[in-house]
Scaffold this active site. Sequence first.
Site, mmCIF file in Angstrom:
data_model
loop_
_atom_site.group_PDB
_atom_site.id
_atom_site.type_symbol
_atom_site.label_atom_id
_atom_site.label_comp_id
_atom_site.label_asym_id
_atom_site.label_seq_id
_atom_site.Cartn_x
_atom_site.Cartn_y
_atom_site.Cartn_z
ATOM 1 N N ASP A 171 -6.224 -7.569 -0.992
ATOM 2 C CA ASP A 171 -6.496 -7.336 0.393
ATOM 3 C C ASP A 171 -8.048 -6.811 0.511
ATOM 4 O OD1 ASP A 171 -5.866 -7.063 3.099
ATOM 5 O OD2 ASP A 171 -4.193 -5.853 2.878
ATOM 6 N N CYS A 185 -6.289 -11.812 1.401
ATOM 7 C CA CYS A 185 -6.249 -11.463 2.643
ATOM 8 C C CYS A 185 -7.539 -10.523 2.943
ATOM 9 C CB CYS A 185 -4.833 -10.489 2.558
ATOM 10 S SG CYS A 185 -4.497 -9.823 4.237
ATOM 11 N N ASP A 201 -3.233 -9.182 10.915
ATOM 12 C CA ASP A 201 -1.813 -8.607 10.785
ATOM 13 C C ASP A 201 -0.784 -8.661 11.793
ATOM 14 O OD1 ASP A 201 -2.877 -7.635 8.323
ATOM 15 O OD2 ASP A 201 -2.355 -5.790 8.447
ATOM 16 N N ARG A 246 -3.937 -15.379 3.606
ATOM 17 C CA ARG A 246 -3.677 -15.058 5.069
ATOM 18 C C ARG A 246 -4.626 -15.463 5.896
ATOM 19 N NH1 ARG A 246 -2.711 -10.262 7.619
ATOM 20 N NH2 ARG A 246 -1.041 -9.806 6.100
ATOM 21 N N ASP A 258 0.891 -1.285 -0.043
ATOM 22 C CA ASP A 258 0.096 0.050 -0.005
ATOM 23 C C ASP A 258 0.838 1.143 -0.087
ATOM 24 O OD1 ASP A 258 -2.171 1.804 0.220
ATOM 25 O OD2 ASP A 258 -2.615 1.089 2.346
#
Length: 432
Positions: free
Chosen positions: A277, A317, A336, A332, A177
């Site tokens: 994501d 994710c 996080d 994932r 990002d």
Amino acid sequence: MRPVDEIPVDPARARIYEHGWQSWSPTAWHPATGTSPRPVRPPTQVMSYRPGKPGPEVGFHGEGLLAVDPGDGGPVRVYSGGEDVPSIRAALVDGHVVVSADGPVTMTSNGSATVDPLAAWADDFARAAGMGPIRPAPTAWCSWYHYYTDVTEADILENLDAIHRAALPVDVIQIDDGWQSGIGDWLTLSGRFDSLTELTARIAGTGRRSGIWVAPFLVGARSELAAEHPDWLIGDAGHNWDQDLRGLDLTNPAVTDHLRAVFTGLHEAGFDYFKIDFLYAGALPGPRQSGQTPLEAYATGMRAIREAIGDSYLLGCGAPILPSVGLVDGMRVSADVDPAYAPHDGDLSQPSQAGAALSTVGRAFQHGRFWVNDPDCLIVRPAVERREEWAEVVAGYGGLRSCSDRIADLDAWGLETTRHLLATVPPPLPFA
């Protein structure tokens, strides 16, 4: 919620397995006398748990999967649902665990003394989904956990050079990002990047591949896309980047055409590893242009991305877990990670080593059956709390191995640990 089952248990030893809705939702075994984690702040229900389906004040709330170990030597019972992924609850009442659900569920108890019942259930689930062999994952360096949204092209090149000089076994340099101009604006760059094509050429010149982060189904209120196409937007997707967020209506042909254009452009720019994501935004509850359910719409959007990137490696994710089986190469399976051990607000869906470790262990049985499990990045610079413990989690349960420190910040132990874990990637086969 409708009654499903009632099991006599040993309250002192009984355990409940609760499977969370998406990557970041806490997932683990718990004592039956307890209560599983809940969101601390209202926006987190949307962004890290299941929107519109809060858990009970006391007890357990699994999404599509829940198991009961009675603690008395009896078989573990596994409860699971179908395509709609029902919510399944369990509560300890007068020496019994009472199971209920808001949709049809089935119960199995096909484990044994040598076979984990969740692993046995996952084998059956994978067969029903038509899963074939799982693709091996490349190793990666990711920009996120040092630079966050402030990453620059110069930062990528600095670490590319450091990785090359140190001969670290990194296959992919993944830009996270910060490269894009806005959340939803994936066709234009931030001022910190000049040319993705030239950058991927520099990466290829070292014999490595290029990866990139995209939140394809998420749109920020400040984005150009939100201003130009308000009819594409659905639902409340939470709040982040100091702005409100919405999802995309993936049943709108203009939206899927847009997704294909974004990912085709990135693929042509030299990327063949995509971390996608905040995927929960593609499955938000609410009406869509067509009559598809939210999960049918989610699958439509995922297929559009796959069509655009071909056989590139696709890592999910923030994704609804069970609806994603068969749609991604890696997933994932945890919250996080973070340099801090504990989440700042106590919510185990939020960034922390404690939350990441909890669900990485809780979903270990999915590795090699559904996809390659991603426990999140190895971070081992000296500033990371309890870094040795996090390295042990990655070593034991990390199917996908990625690192995310600024290489220049690693001390001797951190550099050697990074080198060792990237060089000892487990095969894409079940851990057990």
